[in-house]
Scaffold this active site. Structure first.
Site, short mmCIF file in Angstrom:
data_model
loop_
_atom_site.label_atom_id
_atom_site.label_comp_id
_atom_site.label_asym_id
_atom_site.label_seq_id
_atom_site.Cartn_x
_atom_site.Cartn_y
_atom_site.Cartn_z
N CYS A 274 -1.45 3.58 2.32
CA CYS A 274 -1.98 2.48 1.53
C CYS A 274 -0.98 1.34 1.74
O CYS A 274 -0.31 1.31 2.77
CB CYS A 274 -2.18 2.86 0.06
SG CYS A 274 -0.72 3.51 -0.78
N ALA A 275 -0.86 0.42 0.82
CA ALA A 275 0.05 -0.70 1.02
C ALA A 275 1.52 -0.24 1.04
O ALA A 275 2.27 -0.56 1.95
CB ALA A 275 -0.15 -1.76 -0.06
#
Length: 192
Positions: free
Chosen positions: A118-119
């Site tokens: 994810c980020a």
């Protein structure tokens, strides 16, 4: 209920998660051939190639700086995107089963290596990896957290922890295949 299998409260899980190492790498192998990472590694096709990554599961599909796609990775990497927000109100549990099944399918393919990201690589993607360990390896949530935490600092948001702790998955009896899996994990832990 067996007290060893009781799920701690969300507050207790947060206390456990907050402890220990809090810095991290861009990517860590948290289970054999299963890598947990951030958008930096996901956007670095050369590093993915060096790691032998054949599949990418993006838990922040379509979000800023996480614009992965089939076009970005080309034909050498299979891409699966989940448009999840890192918000306690986002119902990530809708993706637990399909993502766990995808991870399981990939890891059962000869030579496959999977990056789940994810980020930042600590909340959305970590929650999906925890769901995989709970669903396909019948690990209680706390054991799944501790397994991943041995390799990478993670901190799923409160909503994701609540969804994981309130979801019940059947526990498999200790079979020979479960024992084989545990032996391979011990080998994995020693060889790292």
């Amino acid at each position: 209920m067996d007290t060893q299998c009781e799920t701690p409260s969300v507050k207790e899980l947060e206390r456990i998660l907050y402890g220990g190492k809090r810095s991290g790498n861009h990517v860590d192998e948290v289970w054999p051939n299963l890598f947990l990472g951030d958008m930096s590694i996901a956007n670095d096709r050369f590093s993915l190639w060096k790691l032998g990554i054949s599949h990418v599961l993006n838990a922040a599909h379509g979000k800023a700086h996480c614009q992965g796609s089939h076009e970005f990775y080309g034909s050498s990497v299979e891409y699966y995107g989940v448009p999840a927000d890192d918000s306690p109100s986002f119902n990530l549990s809708l993706y637990f089963q399909p993502c766990a099944d995808y991870i399981h399918q990939v890891l059962n393919s000869p030579g496959a290596r999977l990056l789940v990201h994810c980020a930042v690589g600590v909340s959305r993607s970590a929650s999906l990896v925890l769901a995989y360990l709970m669903i396909h390896h019948q690990l209680p949530l706390l054991e799944a957290v501790n397994t991943v935490k041995q390799r990478r600092w993670i901190f799923p948001n409160r909503g994701f922890l609540q969804a994981a702790s309130s979801t019940r998955y059947p526990t498999a009896p200790h079979t020979e295949s479960n024992n084989d899996m545990k032996r391979s994990l011990r080998f994995f832990a020693v060889s790292q």
